[in-house]
Write a protein that holds these residues in place. Structure first.
Motif, short mmCIF file in Angstrom:
data_model
loop_
_atom_site.label_atom_id
_atom_site.label_comp_id
_atom_site.label_asym_id
_atom_site.label_seq_id
_atom_site.Cartn_x
_atom_site.Cartn_y
_atom_site.Cartn_z
N GLY A 1 8.34 -14.21 -14.52
CA GLY A 1 7.11 -14.01 -14.02
C GLY A 1 6.98 -12.81 -13.43
N PHE A 2 5.65 -12.59 -13.10
CA PHE A 2 5.08 -11.54 -12.37
C PHE A 2 4.22 -11.78 -11.16
CE2 PHE A 2 1.60 -11.52 -15.06
CZ PHE A 2 0.63 -11.19 -14.35
N ILE A 3 3.89 -10.73 -10.20
CA ILE A 3 2.93 -10.98 -9.33
C ILE A 3 2.54 -9.43 -8.90
CG2 ILE A 3 4.29 -10.72 -7.15
CD1 ILE A 3 2.28 -12.83 -6.05
N SER A 4 1.12 -9.12 -9.05
CA SER A 4 0.95 -7.72 -8.48
C SER A 4 -0.33 -7.80 -7.38
CB SER A 4 0.44 -7.00 -9.87
OG SER A 4 -0.87 -7.65 -10.49
N GLY A 5 -0.52 -6.70 -6.78
CA GLY A 5 -1.56 -6.74 -5.76
C GLY A 5 -1.96 -5.27 -5.37
N ASN A 6 -2.96 -5.11 -4.67
CA ASN A 6 -3.39 -3.66 -4.05
C ASN A 6 -3.86 -3.85 -2.64
OD1 ASN A 6 -5.97 -5.09 -4.99
ND2 ASN A 6 -6.84 -2.98 -4.86
N LEU A 7 -3.83 -2.61 -2.06
CA LEU A 7 -4.19 -2.56 -0.85
C LEU A 7 -5.62 -2.03 -0.77
CD1 LEU A 7 -0.77 -1.17 0.92
CD2 LEU A 7 -1.74 -3.62 1.01
N GLN A 8 -6.54 -2.42 0.13
CA GLN A 8 -7.83 -1.98 0.14
C GLN A 8 -8.07 -1.69 1.63
OE1 GLN A 8 -10.97 -3.94 -1.96
NE2 GLN A 8 -9.36 -4.07 -3.69
N HIS A 9 -8.61 -0.36 1.96
CA HIS A 9 -8.94 -0.06 3.54
C HIS A 9 -10.33 -0.31 3.68
CE1 HIS A 9 -5.33 2.30 3.77
NE2 HIS A 9 -5.29 2.26 2.45
N SER A 10 -10.76 -1.31 4.93
CA SER A 10 -11.91 -1.62 4.93
C SER A 10 -13.02 -0.50 5.45
CB SER A 10 -12.01 -2.94 6.26
OG SER A 10 -13.05 -3.04 6.54
N LEU A 11 -14.17 -0.81 4.91
CA LEU A 11 -15.23 0.29 5.45
C LEU A 11 -15.82 0.00 6.71
CD1 LEU A 11 -16.95 0.53 1.62
CD2 LEU A 11 -15.21 2.25 2.93
N PHE A 12 -15.75 -1.24 6.90
CA PHE A 12 -16.22 -1.78 8.31
C PHE A 12 -15.47 -1.78 9.63
CE2 PHE A 12 -17.94 -3.84 4.47
CZ PHE A 12 -19.07 -3.72 4.50
N HIS A 13 -14.14 -1.77 9.61
CA HIS A 13 -13.24 -1.40 10.69
C HIS A 13 -11.82 -1.08 10.25
CE1 HIS A 13 -12.29 -5.36 9.16
NE2 HIS A 13 -13.52 -5.74 9.50
N ASP A 14 -10.92 -0.81 11.18
CA ASP A 14 -9.71 0.08 10.91
C ASP A 14 -8.71 -0.93 10.51
OD1 ASP A 14 -7.99 2.16 10.49
OD2 ASP A 14 -7.71 2.17 12.74
N ARG A 15 -8.86 -1.82 9.35
CA ARG A 15 -7.96 -2.82 8.74
C ARG A 15 -7.81 -2.47 7.43
NH1 ARG A 15 -10.43 -8.42 10.87
NH2 ARG A 15 -8.19 -9.16 9.96
N ILE A 16 -6.51 -2.86 6.86
CA ILE A 16 -6.15 -3.05 5.57
C ILE A 16 -6.05 -4.27 5.01
CG2 ILE A 16 -4.27 -2.41 3.87
CD1 ILE A 16 -3.69 -0.18 5.83
N PHE A 17 -6.66 -4.60 3.74
CA PHE A 17 -6.41 -6.10 3.07
C PHE A 17 -5.61 -5.93 2.03
CE2 PHE A 17 -10.59 -5.82 5.41
CZ PHE A 17 -10.39 -7.02 6.46
N ALA A 18 -4.97 -6.91 1.68
CA ALA A 18 -4.18 -6.92 0.33
C ALA A 18 -4.89 -7.99 -0.53
CB ALA A 18 -2.81 -7.36 0.57
N PHE A 19 -5.07 -7.56 -1.82
CA PHE A 19 -5.72 -8.50 -2.71
C PHE A 19 -4.68 -8.52 -4.04
CE2 PHE A 19 -9.14 -6.68 -0.26
CZ PHE A 19 -10.00 -7.96 -0.23
N ASP A 20 -4.63 -9.85 -4.52
CA ASP A 20 -3.70 -10.05 -5.80
C ASP A 20 -4.67 -9.36 -6.88
OD1 ASP A 20 -4.99 -12.39 -7.73
OD2 ASP A 20 -5.75 -12.35 -5.83
N LEU A 21 -3.58 -9.29 -8.01
CA LEU A 21 -4.07 -8.73 -9.26
C LEU A 21 -3.53 -9.60 -10.26
CD1 LEU A 21 -3.59 -4.83 -8.66
CD2 LEU A 21 -6.02 -6.08 -8.59
N GLY A 22 -3.03 -10.53 -9.99
CA GLY A 22 -2.54 -11.57 -10.92
C GLY A 22 -1.08 -12.13 -10.47
N TRP A 23 -0.74 -13.39 -10.95
CA TRP A 23 0.36 -13.99 -10.66
C TRP A 23 0.85 -15.02 -11.78
CZ3 TRP A 23 0.00 -18.79 -6.89
CH2 TRP A 23 1.11 -19.21 -6.55
N PHE A 24 1.79 -15.15 -12.23
CA PHE A 24 2.38 -15.76 -13.55
C PHE A 24 3.62 -16.14 -13.48
CE2 PHE A 24 3.38 -16.02 -18.02
CZ PHE A 24 2.55 -17.29 -18.33
N VAL A 25 3.84 -17.17 -14.07
CA VAL A 25 5.18 -17.68 -13.99
C VAL A 25 5.30 -18.50 -15.44
CG1 VAL A 25 7.25 -19.22 -13.44
CG2 VAL A 25 6.18 -18.02 -11.66
N LEU A 26 6.29 -18.22 -16.41
CA LEU A 26 6.30 -18.92 -17.64
C LEU A 26 6.33 -20.38 -17.56
CD1 LEU A 26 8.79 -16.48 -19.65
CD2 LEU A 26 6.32 -16.88 -19.91
N PRO A 27 5.76 -21.03 -18.40
CA PRO A 27 6.01 -22.62 -18.14
C PRO A 27 7.05 -23.24 -18.07
CG PRO A 27 3.84 -21.93 -19.72
CD PRO A 27 4.90 -20.59 -19.38
#
Length: 155
Positions: free
Chosen positions: A65-91
């Motif tokens: 299985g795997f999971i991936s993500g990335n961090l994005q810095h908000s343009l509107f305020h001084d915050r960081i958000f995490a977003f997934d890029l995929g999540w999978f586990v073999l059946p």
């Protein structure tokens, strides 16, 4: 069974082949086909950029299985958000807690890197599978928030 999760900084060939197979055949790629070069660029970004991460769950030496993500810095305020890029586990490994271990790893990474919110998208599958994923995420503390809409501008 005892599964291990490793953050991947370099991809060996067996893992590369398995990740490429998944990325080339999953439901997202069936709608938006990925060529070999694009998949390689994605893997390089996920393993080499400080705002991206990729973790793989192993049963012994076998990736399951795997999971991936990335961090994005908000343009509107001084915050960081995490977003997934995929999540999978073999059946054959689903229902054993591996998905939760992967998700916990992603959330802890996001917190450790200053993210105030971890987002996770549930799209591209059929309605039944999307609902199952949404239910699993709710059991892990995620809440339904807003709606994702789109307008296809080109194929």
């Amino acid at each position: 069974m005892n599964y291990t999760i490793h953050r991947i900084h370099q991809i060996d060939n067996p893992l590369r082949l398995q990740l490429k197979f998944y990325l080339a055949t999953n439901k997202i790629s069936r709608q938006y086909p990925l060529d070999e070069q694009r998949i390689e660029q994605m893997l390089q970004l996920m393993t080499g950029h400080p705002d991206y991460a990729l973790w793989v769950a192993y049963d012994g030496d076998n990736p399951v299985g795997f999971i991936s993500g990335n961090l994005q810095h908000s343009l509107f305020h001084d915050r960081i958000f995490a977003f997934d890029l995929g999540w999978f586990v073999l059946p054959g490994y689903q229902g054993k807690g591996i998905g939760r271990q992967l998700m916990d790893t992603y959330v802890h990474w996001a917190q450790a890197h200053g993210a105030s919110v971890a987002h996770f998208s549930v799209v591209f599958a059929d309605k039944e599978a999307d609902q199952r994923s949404t239910d699993k995420l709710a059991a892990m503390g995620f809440e339904h928030w807003g709606y994702l809409t789109r307008k296809v501008l080109s194929e």
